[in-house]
Scaffold this active site. Structure first.
Site, mmCIF file in Angstrom:
data_model
loop_
_atom_site.group_PDB
_atom_site.id
_atom_site.type_symbol
_atom_site.label_atom_id
_atom_site.label_comp_id
_atom_site.label_asym_id
_atom_site.label_seq_id
_atom_site.Cartn_x
_atom_site.Cartn_y
_atom_site.Cartn_z
ATOM 1 N N HIS A 1 4.058 7.128 3.615
ATOM 2 C CA HIS A 1 5.003 6.024 3.449
ATOM 3 C C HIS A 1 4.516 5.048 2.379
ATOM 4 O O HIS A 1 3.357 5.096 1.961
ATOM 5 C CB HIS A 1 5.244 5.284 4.776
ATOM 6 C CG HIS A 1 4.061 4.528 5.305
ATOM 7 N ND1 HIS A 1 3.172 5.078 6.199
ATOM 8 C CD2 HIS A 1 3.641 3.257 5.098
ATOM 9 C CE1 HIS A 1 2.248 4.175 6.510
ATOM 10 N NE2 HIS A 1 2.509 3.057 5.846
ATOM 11 N N HIS B 1 0.827 -1.207 0.000
ATOM 12 C CA HIS B 1 0.000 0.000 0.000
ATOM 13 C C HIS B 1 0.860 1.254 0.000
ATOM 14 O O HIS B 1 2.046 1.212 0.306
ATOM 15 C CB HIS B 1 -0.970 0.038 1.196
ATOM 16 C CG HIS B 1 -0.329 0.119 2.539
ATOM 17 N ND1 HIS B 1 -0.040 -0.998 3.297
ATOM 18 C CD2 HIS B 1 0.080 1.183 3.299
ATOM 19 C CE1 HIS B 1 0.509 -0.636 4.440
ATOM 20 N NE2 HIS B 1 0.600 0.694 4.464
ATOM 21 N N GLU C 1 7.761 1.045 4.990
ATOM 22 C CA GLU C 1 7.237 0.040 5.893
ATOM 23 C C GLU C 1 7.432 -1.316 5.239
ATOM 24 O O GLU C 1 7.184 -1.478 4.036
ATOM 25 C CB GLU C 1 5.726 0.268 6.140
ATOM 26 C CG GLU C 1 5.101 -0.767 7.040
ATOM 27 C CD GLU C 1 3.595 -0.558 7.235
ATOM 28 O OE1 GLU C 1 3.051 -1.139 8.187
ATOM 29 O OE2 GLU C 1 2.971 0.176 6.440
#
Length: 134
Positions: free
Chosen positions: A79, A7, A130
């Site tokens: 992010h 994502h 991440e």
């Protein structure tokens, strides 16, 4: 080592308004808002054919995304999240290469109930990364 893009996260000042924008204006399939007190955010996921958009709104006084929103009052990209097959092996490899893992270096359970780690943006072209266990 990195797998698919899981994502792209966007911090927003008004989660309800952002949810309406993605659902009504863009015609996206949008999840319900889910508070994540352990992470200090409320999240909504927008499902796309090839990935997801994660909309983040600060939750509580100590939210880690509040300072981002203070610097960017309209919100913005926060992010990117990549999947990895083995988060501990990925962490150890990255640390050996000089990358900085944020926090105590131990995976935490993320919004998808899977282990996640964050990598310092200064080590990745100015982008907070991440990693999520696939």
């Amino acid at each position: 080592m990195i797998g698919r893009l899981n994502h792209v996260a966007i911090v927003v000042p008004d989660l309800a308004a952002a949810t309406r924008l993605y659902a009504e204006t863009l015609g996206g399939k949008v999840s319900a808002a889910v508070p994540q007190p352990a992470h200090g955010v409320t999240v909504v996921f927008v499902e796309l054919p090839n990935t997801k958009i994660e909309l983040l709104e600060p939750l509580g006084e100590g939210s880690p995304v509040q300072s981002f929103l203070d610097r960017n009052p309209s919100g913005g990209m926060h992010h990117v999240c990549y999947e990895v097959d083995d988060i501990l092996a990925a962490r150890d490899h990255l640390k050996a290469q000089g990358a900085r893992v944020l926090g105590d270096g131990e995976p935490k359970i993320g919004a998808h109930d899977k282990p996640v780690l964050f990598l310092h943006p200064k080590d990745f072209c100015g982008t907070l990364v991440e990693l999520e266990q696939a």
